[in-house]
Enzyme design. Structure first.
Site, PDB file in Angstrom:
ATOM      1  N   MET A 191     -21.662   2.385 -15.046  1.00 47.20           N
ATOM      2  CA  MET A 191     -20.327   2.889 -14.742  1.00 47.20           C
ATOM      3  C   MET A 191     -20.301   4.415 -14.693  1.00 47.20           C
ATOM      4  O   MET A 191     -19.790   5.001 -13.746  1.00 47.20           O
ATOM      5  CB  MET A 191     -19.320   2.371 -15.787  1.00 47.20           C
ATOM      6  CG  MET A 191     -19.192   0.870 -15.814  1.00 47.20           C
ATOM      7  SD  MET A 191     -18.816   0.134 -14.206  1.00 47.20           S
ATOM      8  CE  MET A 191     -17.096   0.535 -14.028  1.00 47.20           C
TER       9      MET A 191
ATOM     10  N   ASN B  69     -16.701  -2.407 -11.184  1.00 45.15           N
ATOM     11  CA  ASN B  69     -18.105  -2.289 -10.816  1.00 45.15           C
ATOM     12  C   ASN B  69     -18.356  -2.987  -9.468  1.00 45.15           C
ATOM     13  O   ASN B  69     -17.950  -4.145  -9.327  1.00 45.15           O
ATOM     14  CB  ASN B  69     -18.928  -2.957 -11.928  1.00 45.15           C
ATOM     15  CG  ASN B  69     -20.424  -2.808 -11.734  1.00 45.15           C
ATOM     16  OD1 ASN B  69     -20.874  -1.975 -10.962  1.00 45.15           O
ATOM     17  ND2 ASN B  69     -21.179  -3.638 -12.434  1.00 45.15           N
TER      18      ASN B  69
ATOM     19  N   VAL C 126     -21.521   2.877 -24.405  1.00 47.00           N
ATOM     20  CA  VAL C 126     -21.584   1.455 -24.782  1.00 47.00           C
ATOM     21  C   VAL C 126     -20.255   0.930 -25.315  1.00 47.00           C
ATOM     22  O   VAL C 126     -19.489   1.650 -25.948  1.00 47.00           O
ATOM     23  CB  VAL C 126     -22.661   1.197 -25.863  1.00 47.00           C
ATOM     24  CG1 VAL C 126     -24.035   1.183 -25.240  1.00 47.00           C
ATOM     25  CG2 VAL C 126     -22.566   2.215 -26.979  1.00 47.00           C
ATOM     26  N   GLU C 127     -20.016  -0.351 -25.067  1.00 48.18           N
ATOM     27  CA  GLU C 127     -18.756  -0.985 -25.451  1.00 48.18           C
ATOM     28  C   GLU C 127     -18.797  -1.378 -26.927  1.00 48.18           C
ATOM     29  O   GLU C 127     -18.985  -2.547 -27.282  1.00 48.18           O
ATOM     30  CB  GLU C 127     -18.520  -2.219 -24.549  1.00 48.18           C
ATOM     31  CG  GLU C 127     -17.184  -2.877 -24.707  1.00 48.18           C
ATOM     32  CD  GLU C 127     -16.034  -2.114 -24.066  1.00 48.18           C
ATOM     33  OE1 GLU C 127     -16.200  -0.938 -23.719  1.00 48.18           O
ATOM     34  OE2 GLU C 127     -14.954  -2.719 -23.936  1.00 48.18           O
TER      35      GLU C 127
ATOM     36  N   SER D  54     -13.520  -1.735 -21.247  1.00 47.68           N
ATOM     37  CA  SER D  54     -12.885  -2.877 -20.590  1.00 47.68           C
ATOM     38  C   SER D  54     -12.195  -3.791 -21.584  1.00 47.68           C
ATOM     39  O   SER D  54     -11.381  -4.616 -21.179  1.00 47.68           O
ATOM     40  CB  SER D  54     -13.893  -3.672 -19.745  1.00 47.68           C
ATOM     41  OG  SER D  54     -15.190  -3.508 -20.199  1.00 47.68           O
TER      42      SER D  54
ATOM     43  N   ASN E  27      -8.088  -8.044 -16.287  1.00 42.91           N
ATOM     44  CA  ASN E  27      -8.856  -8.999 -17.101  1.00 42.91           C
ATOM     45  C   ASN E  27      -7.954  -9.961 -17.851  1.00 42.91           C
ATOM     46  O   ASN E  27      -8.317 -11.110 -18.092  1.00 42.91           O
ATOM     47  CB  ASN E  27      -9.775  -8.258 -18.069  1.00 42.91           C
ATOM     48  CG  ASN E  27     -11.036  -7.779 -17.370  1.00 42.91           C
ATOM     49  OD1 ASN E  27     -11.413  -8.320 -16.324  1.00 42.91           O
ATOM     50  ND2 ASN E  27     -11.676  -6.769 -17.920  1.00 42.91           N
TER      51      ASN E  27
ATOM     52  N   HIS F  58      -9.716   2.540 -16.248  1.00 40.16           N
ATOM     53  CA  HIS F  58     -10.613   1.399 -16.112  1.00 40.16           C
ATOM     54  C   HIS F  58     -11.057   1.234 -14.662  1.00 40.16           C
ATOM     55  O   HIS F  58     -10.286   0.814 -13.799  1.00 40.16           O
ATOM     56  CB  HIS F  58      -9.906   0.134 -16.610  1.00 40.16           C
ATOM     57  CG  HIS F  58     -10.797  -1.064 -16.668  1.00 40.16           C
ATOM     58  ND1 HIS F  58     -10.378  -2.318 -16.306  1.00 40.16           N
ATOM     59  CD2 HIS F  58     -12.092  -1.197 -17.034  1.00 40.16           C
ATOM     60  CE1 HIS F  58     -11.379  -3.173 -16.452  1.00 40.16           C
ATOM     61  NE2 HIS F  58     -12.423  -2.522 -16.888  1.00 40.16           N
TER      62      HIS F  58
ATOM     63  N   ASP G  50     -25.544  12.051 -21.315  1.00 41.34           N
ATOM     64  CA  ASP G  50     -26.062  10.824 -21.921  1.00 41.34           C
ATOM     65  C   ASP G  50     -26.885  11.240 -23.142  1.00 41.34           C
ATOM     66  O   ASP G  50     -27.167  12.428 -23.338  1.00 41.34           O
ATOM     67  CB  ASP G  50     -26.916  10.032 -20.917  1.00 41.34           C
ATOM     68  CG  ASP G  50     -26.951   8.542 -21.235  1.00 41.34           C
ATOM     69  OD1 ASP G  50     -26.369   7.742 -20.477  1.00 41.34           O
ATOM     70  OD2 ASP G  50     -27.561   8.174 -22.268  1.00 41.34           O
TER      71      ASP G  50
ATOM     72  N   ASP H  18       0.837  -1.205   0.000  1.00 45.05           N
ATOM     73  CA  ASP H  18       0.000   0.000   0.000  1.00 45.05           C
ATOM     74  C   ASP H  18       0.867   1.248   0.000  1.00 45.05           C
ATOM     75  O   ASP H  18       0.621   2.204  -0.735  1.00 45.05           O
ATOM     76  CB  ASP H  18      -0.860   0.022   1.277  1.00 45.05           C
ATOM     77  CG  ASP H  18      -2.272  -0.422   0.991  1.00 45.05           C
ATOM     78  OD1 ASP H  18      -2.699  -0.295  -0.163  1.00 45.05           O
ATOM     79  OD2 ASP H  18      -2.936  -0.901   1.933  1.00 45.05           O
TER      80      ASP H  18
HETATM   81  N1  LIG Z   1     -20.430  -2.746 -16.270  1.00 42.39           N
HETATM   82  C1  LIG Z   1     -19.220  -3.097 -15.894  1.00 42.39           C
HETATM   83  O1  LIG Z   1     -19.036  -3.965 -15.027  1.00 42.39           O
HETATM   84  C2  LIG Z   1     -18.024  -2.397 -16.482  1.00 42.39           C
HETATM   85  C3  LIG Z   1     -16.807  -2.453 -15.791  1.00 42.39           C
HETATM   86  C4  LIG Z   1     -15.710  -1.759 -16.315  1.00 42.39           C
HETATM   87  C5  LIG Z   1     -15.839  -1.065 -17.491  1.00 42.39           C
HETATM   88  N2  LIG Z   1     -17.039  -1.052 -18.155  1.00 42.39           N
HETATM   89  C6  LIG Z   1     -17.126  -0.288 -19.404  1.00 42.39           C
HETATM   90  O2  LIG Z   1     -17.795   0.943 -19.135  1.00 42.39           O
HETATM   91  C7  LIG Z   1     -18.524   1.367 -20.293  1.00 42.39           C
HETATM   92  C8  LIG Z   1     -19.980   1.580 -19.915  1.00 42.39           C
HETATM   93  O3  LIG Z   1     -20.512   0.382 -19.398  1.00 42.39           O
HETATM   94  P1  LIG Z   1     -21.864   0.334 -18.569  1.00 42.39           P
HETATM   95  O4  LIG Z   1     -21.915  -1.010 -17.970  1.00 42.39           O
HETATM   96  O5  LIG Z   1     -21.940   1.513 -17.688  1.00 42.39           O
HETATM   97  O6  LIG Z   1     -22.941   0.431 -19.716  1.00 42.39           O
HETATM   98  P2  LIG Z   1     -24.468   0.919 -19.641  1.00 42.39           P
HETATM   99  O7  LIG Z   1     -25.133   0.294 -20.789  1.00 42.39           O
HETATM  100  O8  LIG Z   1     -25.006   0.730 -18.281  1.00 42.39           O
HETATM  101  O9  LIG Z   1     -24.366   2.490 -19.886  1.00 42.39           O
HETATM  102  C9  LIG Z   1     -24.003   3.075 -21.091  1.00 42.39           C
HETATM  103  C10 LIG Z   1     -24.664   4.428 -21.152  1.00 42.39           C
HETATM  104  O10 LIG Z   1     -24.086   5.153 -22.234  1.00 42.39           O
HETATM  105  C11 LIG Z   1     -25.129   5.890 -22.849  1.00 42.39           C
HETATM  106  N3  LIG Z   1     -24.674   6.289 -24.191  1.00 42.39           N
HETATM  107  C12 LIG Z   1     -24.661   5.559 -25.302  1.00 42.39           C
HETATM  108  N4  LIG Z   1     -24.156   6.315 -26.307  1.00 42.39           N
HETATM  109  C13 LIG Z   1     -23.849   7.515 -25.795  1.00 42.39           C
HETATM  110  C14 LIG Z   1     -23.299   8.708 -26.329  1.00 42.39           C
HETATM  111  N5  LIG Z   1     -23.019   8.821 -27.609  1.00 42.39           N
HETATM  112  N6  LIG Z   1     -23.095   9.743 -25.493  1.00 42.39           N
HETATM  113  C15 LIG Z   1     -23.417   9.644 -24.193  1.00 42.39           C
HETATM  114  N7  LIG Z   1     -23.943   8.551 -23.647  1.00 42.39           N
HETATM  115  C16 LIG Z   1     -24.161   7.487 -24.435  1.00 42.39           C
HETATM  116  C17 LIG Z   1     -26.310   4.973 -22.802  1.00 42.39           C
HETATM  117  O11 LIG Z   1     -27.520   5.702 -22.962  1.00 42.39           O
HETATM  118  C18 LIG Z   1     -26.181   4.361 -21.416  1.00 42.39           C
HETATM  119  O12 LIG Z   1     -26.844   5.139 -20.431  1.00 42.39           O
HETATM  120  C19 LIG Z   1     -18.292   0.290 -21.334  1.00 42.39           C
HETATM  121  O13 LIG Z   1     -17.220   0.686 -22.138  1.00 42.39           O
HETATM  122  C20 LIG Z   1     -17.916  -0.932 -20.493  1.00 42.39           C
HETATM  123  O14 LIG Z   1     -17.144  -1.845 -21.209  1.00 42.39           O
HETATM  124  C21 LIG Z   1     -18.128  -1.698 -17.653  1.00 42.39           C
END
Ligand SMILES: NC(=O)c1ccc[n+]([C@@H]2O[C@H](COP(=O)([O-])OP(=O)(O)OC[C@H]3O[C@@H](n4cnc5c(N)ncnc54)[C@H](O)[C@@H]3O)[C@@H](O)[C@H]2O)c1
Length: 712
Positions: free
Chosen positions: A324, A453, A401-402, A429, A500, A450, A343, A296
């Protein structure tokens, strides 16, 4: 001046009372390192012969004494049992001498008095605290127990029940509770501490308070009857062992030590404490937990080096108000950085805000924050559907979105609206940071950030350096992560980044075990017994089967050796749209309990699914399961060092502990390898070589094993 050293000095106050002040030079805190103990010994020898009316222990620093110097533990615990015991005996002689001084003594606890610092305070007749004072014995968190009389004096002062709880949990105790339970005698304003101590001494001399009786109580056996003792300790043992679990022996040992010593006087009781301490100090668990503490500190110092050159983040933005993005916005605002949350859908924004609202009110109900804070944090999250205000932000986290195409389009659109000095960090991710940077005109201002969650809970943030990311970009992102209260680890770009990349070979091992005939219930149980907070099947359900399938594809494309050339149970679940907790069904079935939390139940459909992917079932021992699960994970961690993805074994291991919940008492994958012995590990993995590439150690691991080296 009665004594003057580099860690403490003793003066005589006009009242005739001596004042010993701790003020360790070249250190921000007081601690019981070698020099402080030596000087305390010398000062106490002089004080024994000094004609003072009484003695006050105080501190010139904002804290009292934070405890022993943990950096000295590793060397000391490597010594023989006899040497460790000698060190304890010598330390205790000082504290006993303090307790036996021929005049009343008081500790002025101006701030933290933990571990050895609190033990010293317990050896004085009285303790006066301030509102902000904190006391306690965190030793069990390092796998040891208080060694300077803490297990002897605390139960005699505050009773066995409370002492078992305090020492067994390792909690920090606030002054109010300490006062209520009798560990401190008064709480006064900081500036009146010394005069309140003087007052107590004067009252003792005037025999208005019987300090000798208190001394006697601390030095004698506990006053409980045998039946009372039995009840107190049996209850405590059951409670403490359930809390600590079988992998953490210190809390139970501490309670056992107090039980054995309950009917002894100080000298006898201390012997029980020494025995317990020496036994624990020699365990691998204590060594690993002490290393965790040092890790730490190492991460902190690395982050500090980055932050030195960082420009400040005073305003932030986040794209995406999903799981996220919402969490990131909440955490940023909570920790004092106002944030714009954008959003494309109003429902997304509403959901993000209501989540933040829920989290804040939970904190409020727990008494952690007041209504004003709830209002101010919510005011610092500005939900928007357009980019208004983004021309003023220092950093933007992309969490949409991913999808590589959409991300690239949005990143490029965003870049044009930002000041040229702004940083963009993607929370992707699975997508390569270098690939995403192709969409940007200023790739040097871009990196990965990164989060895990749920964002408010998970401590780790991987900061991913792309080929073109500048050091300023990395520095600013590290600084922002720190400001958010997170632990950043800087890694280089590769599929899966650090965590990962190491997790998926472990999942690969899981799928293969099932394929080869193992029961997933047994695998979960064996890995939980090993120390993981949840087994791999349960973890997959929590992460989401769909997310795992997607990530597995990316990993196999990036590292063909991670390809599974069979259809796995995970694939079958995915095809049936059973995505785990989020869809109510995966390896397990989930129902909401009374508090709305998902409860894990048996999914009857799994039998059929497992049969469809298994040619035959066969018996596995737990040991075989652990080996088959852990080998690919350890090998991959070593490869991350070999490939320069992470720059030190400590950062690799802390990534696993903080990001995945790798059992802390095992110290991380590389520490686990070191403890096992690298050549022994290579021998074991050789046994499984027919299982494929994931079971073949990389060159640097083989070389290190041959040279008899270790990672730490
Ligand atoms: N969920 C997980 O456990 C996790 C962990 C680490 C990283 N991530 C990464 O974080 C990112 C988001 O994941 P999430 O789980 O929060 O997804 P989610 O689907 O919960 O949220 C995505 C949000 O993005 C919005 N969105 C889509 N296009 C957009 C745009 N052009 N401008 C602004 N907002 C837009 C959507 O309306 C939605 O509210 C991804 O890249 C994912 O890979 C997710």
């Amino acid at each position: 001046m009665i004594y003057s050293g580099s860690a403490l000095n003793v003066t005589l106050l006009p009242s005739g009372i001596a004042n010993l002040t701790f003020d360790l030079s070249d250190s921000s805190v007081n601690k019981f390192n070698e020099i402080t103990l030596k000087e305390l010994r010398e000062a106490v020898e002089i004080l024994k012969r000094t004609e003072a009316a009484g003695l006050i222990f105080s501190s010139a620093k904002p804290t009292f004494i934070v405890g022993a110097d943990i950096t000295e533990f590793t060397g000391m615990f490597a010594e023989s049992e006899k040497k460790i015991e000698d060190w304890l005996v010598q330390g205790n002689r000082i504290f006993n001498d303090i307790e036996d001084l021929p005049y009343p003594t008081v500790s002025a606890l101006n701030g933290m008095a933990l571990g050895g610092g609190f033990e010293m305070a317990l050896s004085t007749d009285f303790r006066v605290g301030a509102e902000a004072s904190v006391v306690g014995f965190p030793e069990v968190k390092l796998g040891i127990l208080p060694g300077f009389g803490g297990t002897v004096r605390l139960p005699r002062l505050i009773g066995a029940d409370n002492a078992n709880q305090w020492i067994g949990s390792g909690s920090h105790i606030k002054s109010k509770q300490a006062l209520a339970e009798g560990a401190i005698d008064a709480i006064v304003a900081q500036e009146s501490l010394v005069s309140a101590c003087e007052d107590l001494i004067k009252q003792s001399i005037a025999e208005k308070i019987d300090y000798r009786r208190i001394r006697e109580q601390k030095k004698s056996a506990l006053t409980l009857s045998p039946i009372e003792l039995n009840v107190a300790f049996e209850t405590a043992l059951a409670l403490v062992s359930a809390q600590a679990g079988k992998n953490y022996p210190a809390p139970v040992t501490a309670v056992e030590v107090m039980r054995k010593a309950a009917s002894s006087n100080r000298e006898e009781a201390l012997k029980f404490e020494h025995q317990g301490f020496v036994k624990l100090a020699k365990t691998e668990v204590a060594k690993n937990l002490i290393q965790m503490f040092l890790n730490d500190q190492f991460l902190n110092s690395k982050a500090k080096k980055h932050i030195k050159n960082a420009s400040e983040v005073s305003k932030a933005g986040v794209l995406g108000a999903g799981i996220m993005g919402g969490g990131i916005a909440y955490q940023s605002a909570l920790k004092g950085t106002p944030i714009l949350m954008k959003d494309i859908a109003q429902e997304g924004l509403d959901l993000g805000m209501s989540e933040a609202n829920k989290l804040l009110n939970k904190r409020r109900l727990k008494g952690k924050i007041g209504v004003e804070k709830v209002i101010s944090v919510l005011g610092d999250i500005k939900p928007v559907l357009d980019y208004k205000g983004f021309d003023e932000v220092d950093i933007v986290i992309e969490a949409i979105v991913e999808n590589v195409g959409i991300k690239k389009m949005v990143l490029s659109e965003l870049e044009n609206l930002l000041p040229s000095s702004s940083t963009i960090a993607s929370n992707t991710s699975t997508i390569s940071i270098d690939e995403l940077s192709l969409a940007l005109q200023r790739p040097e201002n871009f990196c990965g950030m990164h989060f895990f969650n749920p964002v408010p809970v998970m401590p780790l943030v991987e900061v991913i350096r792309g080929a073109k990311s500048s050091e300023e970009t990395i520095a600013k992102t590290v600084a922002y992560a720190k400001k958010m209260g997170k632990t950043p680890i800087v890694v280089n770009n590769c599929p899966g980044f650090l965590v990962n990349r190491i997790l998926f070979p472990y999942f690969g091992a899981f799928s293969r075990l099932i394929h080869d005939g193992a029961s997933f219930n047994q695998i979960d149980k064996a890995m939980e017994d090993f120390g993981w907070p949840m087994g791999p099947a349960y973890l997959l359900d929590v992460i989401g089967v769909d997310t795992a399938v997607h990530c597995q594809e990316v990993m196999a494309e990036g590292f063909p050796r991670m390809n599974l050339n069979f259809e796995s149970a995970i694939d079958r679940l995915y095809q049936g749209k059973d995505f785990g907790q989020k869809s109510g069904k995966g390896f397990y079935r989930y129902e909401k309990d009374k508090r709305g939390k998902p409860k894990k139940l048996i999914n009857d459909e799994m039998r059929g699914i497992i049969e469809s992917v298994q040619e035959k079932s066969r018996e596995f021992t737990d040991a075989e399961i652990v080996e088959r699960m852990m080998i690919p994970m350890c090998i991959e961690t070593a490869l991350c060092i070999e490939d320069g993805i992470v720059s030190s074994p400590i950062e690799a291991d802390m990534g696993l502990v903080l990001g995945l919940g790798f059992p802390a008492f095992r110290g991380g994958a590389l520490r686990y390898l070191d403890n096992l012995g690298l050549s022994k590990f290579c021998e074991i993995s050789d046994k499984y070589s027919e299982l494929g590439e994931l079971y073949k150690p990389g060159q640097s691991l083989l070389d290190k094993a041959r040279a008899n080296e270790t990672y730490y």
